[in-house]
Scaffold this motif. Sequence first.
Motif, PDB file in Angstrom:
ATOM      1  N   PHE A 109      46.154  31.203  41.193  1.00 29.58           N
ATOM      2  CA  PHE A 109      45.758  32.571  41.532  1.00 29.58           C
ATOM      3  C   PHE A 109      46.934  33.547  41.542  1.00 29.58           C
ATOM      4  O   PHE A 109      46.739  34.756  41.475  1.00 29.58           O
ATOM      5  N   GLY A 110      48.142  33.023  41.643  1.00 26.03           N
ATOM      6  CA  GLY A 110      49.296  33.914  41.643  1.00 26.03           C
ATOM      7  C   GLY A 110      49.578  34.540  42.986  1.00 26.03           C
ATOM      8  O   GLY A 110      50.735  34.748  43.344  1.00 26.03           O
ATOM      9  N   SER A 111      48.535  34.868  43.737  1.00 28.15           N
ATOM     10  CA  SER A 111      48.717  35.465  45.060  1.00 28.15           C
ATOM     11  C   SER A 111      47.522  35.120  45.944  1.00 28.15           C
ATOM     12  O   SER A 111      46.405  34.949  45.450  1.00 28.15           O
ATOM     13  N   GLY A 151      48.297  36.482  30.637  1.00 29.43           N
ATOM     14  CA  GLY A 151      48.938  35.232  31.016  1.00 29.43           C
ATOM     15  C   GLY A 151      48.472  34.751  32.382  1.00 29.43           C
ATOM     16  O   GLY A 151      48.156  33.568  32.573  1.00 29.43           O
ATOM     17  N   ALA A 152      48.428  35.665  33.347  1.00 28.93           N
ATOM     18  CA  ALA A 152      47.957  35.316  34.688  1.00 28.93           C
ATOM     19  C   ALA A 152      46.494  34.885  34.648  1.00 28.93           C
ATOM     20  O   ALA A 152      46.084  33.955  35.356  1.00 28.93           O
ATOM     21  N   TYR A 153      45.707  35.565  33.806  1.00 31.31           N
ATOM     22  CA  TYR A 153      44.282  35.216  33.675  1.00 31.31           C
ATOM     23  C   TYR A 153      44.114  33.803  33.118  1.00 31.31           C
ATOM     24  O   TYR A 153      43.304  33.013  33.620  1.00 31.31           O
ATOM     25  N   LEU A 154      44.891  33.464  32.094  1.00 30.52           N
ATOM     26  CA  LEU A 154      44.797  32.129  31.504  1.00 30.52           C
ATOM     27  C   LEU A 154      45.235  31.047  32.483  1.00 30.52           C
ATOM     28  O   LEU A 154      44.636  29.964  32.532  1.00 30.52           O
ATOM     29  N   ARG A 155      46.259  31.327  33.282  1.00 32.45           N
ATOM     30  CA  ARG A 155      46.698  30.347  34.278  1.00 32.45           C
ATOM     31  C   ARG A 155      45.614  30.125  35.328  1.00 32.45           C
ATOM     32  O   ARG A 155      45.388  28.999  35.774  1.00 32.45           O
ATOM     33  N   LEU A 156      44.946  31.192  35.708  1.00 29.07           N
ATOM     34  CA  LEU A 156      43.859  31.055  36.681  1.00 29.07           C
ATOM     35  C   LEU A 156      42.681  30.311  36.050  1.00 29.07           C
ATOM     36  O   LEU A 156      42.074  29.436  36.665  1.00 29.07           O
TER      37      LEU A 156
END
Length: 440
Positions: A90-92, A79-84
């Motif tokens: 980047f999340g952070s 999920g984090a990869y798809l958002r990036l």
Amino acid sequence: MSVLVYVLNILLLAGMVWVLRKQSYTSSLGYAFYPGLVFKLSCGVLLGLLYQYHYGAGDTLTYFNGSLQLTALARQDSGAYLRLLLFNDFGSEALRASLPFTSFPDFSNSFFIIKIISLLNLLTGSSYYLNALYFSLFSFWGSAKLAAILSKYYPEARAAAIIAFLFFPSIIFWGSGLLKDGIMMGSMCWLVAFALELGKGQPVKPITLILLPFMLYIFVRMKLFLAAVLLPVLLAYLLIRWLAKYKPAFRKVGVQVMVLLMMTVLAGAALTQIGVIYNLDFIFEQVVKNHEVLLAQSLHGPHISLDNLEPTFASMLRHASEAFLSSIYRPFVWESRQSLYLLTGAENLLLLVLTVLSIASFVNGKYKVSLFYVALLIYILVAATMIGLSTPNFGSLSRYRIAFLPFLVYLLLQSYYARLVMERVAAAYTRLKARKTTHL
């Protein structure tokens, strides 16, 4: 990485080659298709070996190492990869700081390439050289299509198209492998081939309409400033060809060329006025900034030296001719003893000889003029000047100039005297081959 991953990817690549070879247009390439393909794929591997074992660093390795971080993220948190991937979320800040080219991720073509490679890693098991083969095949697809379409509509210049887009050394080498230049070249050549077919009245296939937005996006994403030059030139070419269908006066080549030149002059004047009104000096400032950064890396070796280059239109115009000529004919063979510079210098000497032959052909009335050729020439003039102004480093210049070099080589090789030389060389080769066969 398991042998199975290699086998499956090689089979997939072979399937893509088979599909490409089955396209009707590739018949125009004849026996040149597979040698050109092997040369392209080999250059993609050699480029990786050069950077890995000779330079030890470079953009291609930076792209790949950055992609490994994204691929690791994909396996840990999809999920984090798809958002990036889709939104540059980047999340952070820690993750962002650990990745290259993330200062302006929405505009960075280098970070865009890293994301593409990270997707390929999921297919290739993060193999650098398998990724390089996929990139090289994409570049070959566009180049082979354009060479084939040119051969179809200008059969007398078939050899020029095949040499320029499939076999000219620096064009093939720097347009291969895990670099954004190959992706740029593949999409650019595909778009030029599409415009030529459309201008010649060829019906548009459904698959072409599906691919068109994708190729446009890739080309614009890779080289925005080149797209800002080439796409308007192609649109002007198509507009004039469309007018020729309905207005008899536009069917004469001389009229078409004059209209295109007038449109170019008017576009230049309009851009100048827009720059004055909206203060677009930041474009010139970026050119000068790129020039200064690369110049600082080039002082130990031969380079383009544009004295007192300033971020103004007057300064750019004053240095334009030197930048244009340097981007094509330098480095000269005597400027450095380094092997890569010597090879580039020898190739540039060949370009100079071909230029002289082309001028002689034109002066003697032995050069064919067409609207499409003039459109290519306008693009070459502008692109070569822009690249020469912003790129004083000959190493970088060798890469960047593939954006215009294949078109220049194509035009130079089809001059009357250049074709005469090629025909005599081909005839000599045929006689030599016949003698060897007889002795056997």
